[in-house]
Design a protein around this motif. Structure first.
Motif, PDB file in Angstrom:
ATOM      1  N   GLY A 135      12.562  -1.424   7.037  1.00 27.88           N
ATOM      2  CA  GLY A 135      14.029  -1.490   7.169  1.00 27.88           C
ATOM      3  C   GLY A 135      14.446  -2.937   7.323  1.00 27.88           C
ATOM      4  N   ASP A 136      15.141  -3.240   8.412  1.00 30.26           N
ATOM      5  CA  ASP A 136      15.600  -4.608   8.650  1.00 30.26           C
ATOM      6  C   ASP A 136      14.661  -5.399   9.549  1.00 30.26           C
ATOM      7  N   TYR A 137      13.492  -4.819   9.864  1.00 31.99           N
ATOM      8  CA  TYR A 137      12.610  -5.466  10.822  1.00 31.99           C
ATOM      9  C   TYR A 137      11.260  -5.807  10.173  1.00 31.99           C
ATOM     10  N   LEU A 138      10.662  -6.908  10.658  1.00 28.56           N
ATOM     11  CA  LEU A 138       9.289  -7.246  10.288  1.00 28.56           C
ATOM     12  C   LEU A 138       8.336  -6.527  11.230  1.00 28.56           C
ATOM     13  N   ALA A 139       7.432  -5.784  10.644  1.00 24.24           N
ATOM     14  CA  ALA A 139       6.452  -5.055  11.448  1.00 24.24           C
ATOM     15  C   ALA A 139       5.067  -5.671  11.248  1.00 24.24           C
ATOM     16  N   GLU A 140       4.303  -5.793  12.323  1.00 28.48           N
ATOM     17  CA  GLU A 140       2.946  -6.325  12.258  1.00 28.48           C
ATOM     18  C   GLU A 140       1.938  -5.240  12.600  1.00 28.48           C
ATOM     19  N   SER A 141       0.829  -5.270  11.898  1.00 29.22           N
ATOM     20  CA  SER A 141      -0.297  -4.394  12.225  1.00 29.22           C
ATOM     21  C   SER A 141      -1.561  -5.105  11.760  1.00 29.22           C
ATOM     22  N   SER A 142      -2.692  -4.611  12.196  1.00 29.59           N
ATOM     23  CA  SER A 142      -3.957  -5.228  11.783  1.00 29.59           C
ATOM     24  C   SER A 142      -4.825  -4.188  11.090  1.00 29.59           C
ATOM     25  N   THR A 143      -5.556  -4.660  10.120  1.00 29.20           N
ATOM     26  CA  THR A 143      -6.464  -3.811   9.363  1.00 29.20           C
ATOM     27  C   THR A 143      -7.891  -4.274   9.612  1.00 29.20           C
ATOM     28  N   PRO A 144      -8.776  -3.385  10.089  1.00 29.76           N
ATOM     29  CA  PRO A 144     -10.163  -3.807  10.284  1.00 29.76           C
ATOM     30  C   PRO A 144     -10.877  -3.965   8.932  1.00 29.76           C
ATOM     31  N   VAL A 145     -11.376  -5.171   8.693  1.00 29.89           N
ATOM     32  CA  VAL A 145     -12.077  -5.490   7.456  1.00 29.89           C
ATOM     33  C   VAL A 145     -13.517  -5.852   7.798  1.00 29.89           C
ATOM     34  N   LYS A 177     -13.576   5.768   7.640  1.00 31.98           N
ATOM     35  CA  LYS A 177     -14.121   5.716   6.291  1.00 31.98           C
ATOM     36  C   LYS A 177     -14.044   4.297   5.757  1.00 31.98           C
ATOM     37  N   LEU A 178     -15.166   3.813   5.195  1.00 36.01           N
ATOM     38  CA  LEU A 178     -15.200   2.488   4.578  1.00 36.01           C
ATOM     39  C   LEU A 178     -14.846   2.593   3.105  1.00 36.01           C
ATOM     40  N   SER A 179     -13.984   1.694   2.651  1.00 34.96           N
ATOM     41  CA  SER A 179     -13.605   1.647   1.239  1.00 34.96           C
ATOM     42  C   SER A 179     -13.760   0.229   0.729  1.00 34.96           C
ATOM     43  N   PRO A 180     -14.387   0.043  -0.438  1.00 38.37           N
ATOM     44  CA  PRO A 180     -14.490  -1.300  -1.010  1.00 38.37           C
ATOM     45  C   PRO A 180     -13.117  -1.913  -1.192  1.00 38.37           C
ATOM     46  N   ASP A 181     -13.016  -3.219  -0.947  1.00 35.74           N
ATOM     47  CA  ASP A 181     -11.725  -3.895  -1.005  1.00 35.74           C
ATOM     48  C   ASP A 181     -11.886  -5.220  -1.734  1.00 35.74           C
ATOM     49  N   GLY A 182     -11.659  -5.196  -3.018  1.00 33.35           N
ATOM     50  CA  GLY A 182     -11.725  -6.414  -3.812  1.00 33.35           C
ATOM     51  C   GLY A 182     -13.127  -6.724  -4.295  1.00 33.35           C
TER      52      GLY A 182
END
Length: 869
Positions: A114-124, A145-150
């Motif tokens: 919406g009108d706000y910046l939201a922060e979160s973290s992704t475990p890599v 679950k592990l998924s290949p990323d890049g």
């Protein structure tokens, strides 16, 4: 019978009811007992390292064995929630694989809601891919679950670029703290291509680029990066397993500051919660070092051995884990099958927690109430590979199932009890480390001839004798008449085991009584087809480094049998152990020009080895059977050495006759008879039956020569296999054959007690007045049936196997003949994977159409489990 000691085969087939301090199980092939605490989850072959997710909810496990996976364990209950398979075999490429390195980072996600910046973290998660020279990136979902990323990161080759970098340890500097995102990659391989150095690579994760490398000492393993305090982002530490140092690095200007000696073979690293102390696991010194990150000086060193073996190596610390408050350090002791509990405040050992077989990694849960322990070889005590099943049968490295155990952190009372149990499990008691042992008397033996052969199980050869299964016997009495006759006249031991799985670790167990942490983890990696060298007979990546003044990274902490002989002034002569085998196809003349073929790979063997005794070479006979029958094979080497000896026995006999003439003989002789390995069905070579028969006759000829000499009544001959990988056995894949031959062995001895390779080494040490090499042979039972008088002293007459067996040559249309010809290297023990060689031997001898059910793992009885608090 003492508590659980020397358990007979009959007990292995049912429920054990042996009263002792805690619940007992049968002995491992190593001779140890295990009573693993906790709840156990199978995760594949040889789990090596673990990493906790940033939110503390999941644990990721990486493996380095035959079947490799990334497994995700839920911290709350220890259950397996997902698994990624890394076992593909791309055509013409190395098999997919993993190797030690794991590093989590919580990557910041910023997005508009919406009108706000939201922060979160992704475990890599970043995971090293070993000899594939890649680092893979995965995202961990909320449900584990592990998924290949890049795409993968690729580490560019160094030097000539023929030998992989083999990435090991990984560490990350987080961009939220340092303004960049740097991945540190330890490049483990060390070779002539890199001037016997290794390196640390730096990757900028913002654009996935390799920023360069910092040269390091040899065979580095773990890495730790400081992320807190005044040295945050300015200090990185790397262990060097070969050189016994921790390298201190300033990554801000790509500079190696210093190398700090910590102890032999440092492997694992851990930083204290405020990162002012670095803990170092020194696998070869059995210690943990406390290193100041402010001064890079050693603050303290804690010895982790039990009291009664404080001077004897063999605990082997590898992995480190810290309690959340930092007051307790947990250390995996691979060879004690235990966790050492260390008080970091008072810098002292508090006690032990019993684990499964060969613990490698430990992680403390965020709640401080539980530990997770990876055991490389799991919790099964017996792993029979009864019949050929699956595609190629039940291979010894394929059926060992590693586990992760969830263990409640013990109370002080429980830790005290468990510590006593660990001592019992390892047979540690006062007086075990001396050159004499209560209850064992030398009846008059002054000379020992120690013969090591290649790769047979008990059922493989003695399946037609008591204790065997005739249905899986490939080389019965007609093929091995001497071994059968010697077992029946002297001693039949049907409860003898090789602690090793294969030749790469087998030659260390046979000569040193244990393996190093390096050899333990790299042996299954090599044998699974993932691109590691056979580094355990004095050479590292094909170079006999001891001969050019470089430490051998695979050397066990207690050294070798010949080192012990030199220490005690025991004379010895070497016939075939640890000799350089220069493959004529090897073009590295610049590396090997000063290292002659068939010369020792260890300085201690120089001048004490017969240079005319041929090294491992399947084209050269062990015995004179081929001469006596007038047969030969097209690809046979018919003589060798300055005396043009027609066999290994012939060369040995020439020197032996000299000893007889002089009236003096070395106290210890090391003899290698090797062609019972066989060359499979490679056309133009002697058949498997012919090679095993040739090897059998060599043993018979040697015994005959000694028995007709003046040395007979002062000699003990011990004959064993370096491992038991090349065959099937209904009791355990490690069960093997041993011959104990002497006038002091009562006629027709049958002994069902547990013995193993270390029993042989302990017996040799006791009769020659030598102290043990390590905790394994110190605790091993010597052969307990030697009589006080030489009542079994009449000469032995060698039995010549039949001509139709000795002269059998592989035809071009033999079962899997093309495979054998393509994969067999006559000069290297395991050029043909023994998983496949077992199938070749079975198909050639028993027939290719034998029904083969599905592969089973974790067979037979397992240990009883200790309760948590």
């Amino acid at each position: 019978m003492r508590c659980g000691r020397n358990l007979p085969v009959s007990l292995l087939l049912g429920v054990l009811a042996v009263p002792c301090l805690a619940q007992q199980s049968a002995q491992l092939p190593t001779g140890k007992l295990i009573t693993p605490a906790g709840l156990h989850t199978p995760v594949g072959s040889y789990p090596l390292n673990m990493a906790l997710s940033p939110d503390g909810k999941f644990l990721v496990v990486t493996t380095a064995g035959y079947r490799e996976f990334l497994s995700v364990i839920r911290v709350a209950d220890g259950k397996l929630v997902s698994q990624l398979d890394f076992n593909a075999r791309p055509q013409g490429q190395l098999r997919d694989g993993l190797y030690y390195g794991l590093a989590f980072v919580a990557e910041l996600d910023v997005r508009w809601e919406g009108d706000y910046l939201a922060e979160s973290s992704t475990p890599v998660l970043y995971a090293s891919r070993g000899a594939q020279d890649r680092i893979s990136r995965f995202v961990l979902s909320k449900n584990g679950k592990l998924s290949p990323d890049g795409p993968d990161l690729t580490v560019p080759r160094w030097g000539e670029g023929k030998i992989p970098n083999h990435p090991a340890g990984l560490a990350v500097l987080d961009e939220r703290q340092f303004g960049d995102n740097t991945l540190f990659v330890v490049n483990n391989q060390t070779s002539h291509e890199t001037d016997y150095r290794a390196s640390l690579s730096l990757f900028d994760l913002r654009n996935s680029t390799h920023q360069g490398r910092i040269p390091l000492p040899g065979f580095p393993m773990a890495v730790a990066a400081v992320t807190q305090g005044p040295r945050a982002g300015k200090r990185v530490y790397v262990t060097s397993e070969r050189d016994g140092v921790v390298s201190v690095i300033d990554p801000s200007d790509m500079r190696l500051l210093k190398n700090v000696p910590t102890g032999a073979a440092p492997v694992g690293l851990a930083l204290s919660p405020n990162q002012d102390v670095l803990y170092v696991a020194n696998s070869g010194s059995d210690t943990v070092s406390f290193l100041s990150t402010a001064s890079s000086g050693i603050l303290a060193t804690v010895l982790l051995r039990p009291d009664d073996v404080r001077g004897v190596p063999g605990a082997t610390p590898t992995g480190l884990g810290l309690s959340p408050d930092g007051k307790t350090l947990y250390v995996t002791l691979a060879d004690l099958n235990a966790i050492a509990v260390v008080d970091t405040v008072h810098r002292r050992l508090k006690g032990y927690i019993p684990t499964g077989w060969l613990p490698t990694s430990v992680v403390a849960a965020p709640d401080g109430k539980h530990l997770f322990v990876a055991s490389a070889k799991g919790i099964q005590v017996r792993n029979p590979n009864n019949k050929p099943v699956g595609t190629w049968g039940q291979y010894i490295q394929d059926i060992l199932e590693g586990t992760v155990s969830r263990v409640a952190v013990p109370s002080e009372a429980r830790l005290k009890s468990w510590s006593k149990q660990v001592v019992v499990n390892n047979w540690i008691r006062p007086g075990i480390s001396g050159s004499t042992l209560k209850g064992f008397a030398n009846p008059g033996i002054q000379h020992v001839i120690y013969i090591v052969k290649e790769n047979r199980t008990y059922d493989n050869v003695f399946g037609d004798l008591p204790g065997g299964d005739p249905s899986i016997c490939l080389f019965p009495r007609p093929v091995t008449p001497n071994q059968h006759a010697l077992a029946e006249r002297f001693a039949l031991l049907d409860n003898f085991y090789c602690p090793a799985e294969v030749s790469q670790d087998g030659w260390l167990w046979s000569t040193a009584g244990m393996v190093s942490a390096y050899a333990s983890r790299n042996t299954p990696y090599n044998y699974s087809g993932r691109g590691r060298s056979y580094d355990t007979e004095g050479s590292n990546n094909g170079v006999p480094v001891d001969m050019i003044g470089i430490s051998d990274v695979a050397r066990p902490s207690g050294g070798y049998l010949w080192d012990k002989a030199l220490q005690h002034g025991v004379s010895f002569r070497n016939y075939g152990f640890f000799l350089q085998s220069n493959d004529p196809a090897d073009k590295r003349n610049d590396v090997l020009k000063d290292v002659k073929d068939n010369t020792p790979t260890k300085r201690a063997l120089v001048g004490r080895s017969d240079d005319d005794f041929r090294h491992y070479d399947l084209s050269y006979p062990d015995s004179e059977a081929w001469i006596k029958h007038g047969v030969s094979a097209p690809k046979q080497l018919k003589s060798f050495g300055s005396k043009r000896s027609p066999s290994r026995f012939s060369e040995w006999k020439t020197e032996f006759d000299g000893f007889v003439k002089a009236g003096e003989m070395p106290s210890l002789q090391l003899v290698r008879f090797c062609v019972n390995h066989t060359a499979g069905t490679s056309p133009g070579m002697f058949s498997p039956r012919a090679m095993v028969a040739d090897n059998d006759y060599a043993v018979g000829q040697l015994v005959e020569a000694v028995s007709k000499s003046p040395f007979w009544k002062s000699t003990l001959i011990i004959v064993l296999e370096d491992d038991a990988q090349a065959g099937y056995d209904h009791i355990d894949a490690h069960r093997s054959i041993v011959q104990v031959i002497s006038p002091y062995v009562p006629r027709a001895t049958v002994d069902h007690r547990f013995y193993n390779t270390d029993s042989a080494l302990r017996t040799i040490g006791l009769v020659l007045g030598m102290t043990p090499l390590n905790q394994y042979d110190a605790a091993a039972s010597p052969f307990g049936f030697l009589a006080a008088d030489a009542g079994n002293s009449e000469p032995y007459e060698a039995i010549l196997p039949a001509k139709e067996i000795v002269g059998e040559v592989n035809p071009s249309n033999a079962y899997r003949a093309k495979d054998s010809a393509r994969m067999i290297n006559l000069y290297a023990e395991e050029s043909l994977p023994d998983e496949e060689l077992n199938d070749v031997l079975w198909g050639a001898i028993k027939g290719a159409k034998t029904p083969r059910p599905k592969v089973r793992r974790g067979l037979q009885i397992g240990p009883k489990v200790l309760k948590d608090d």
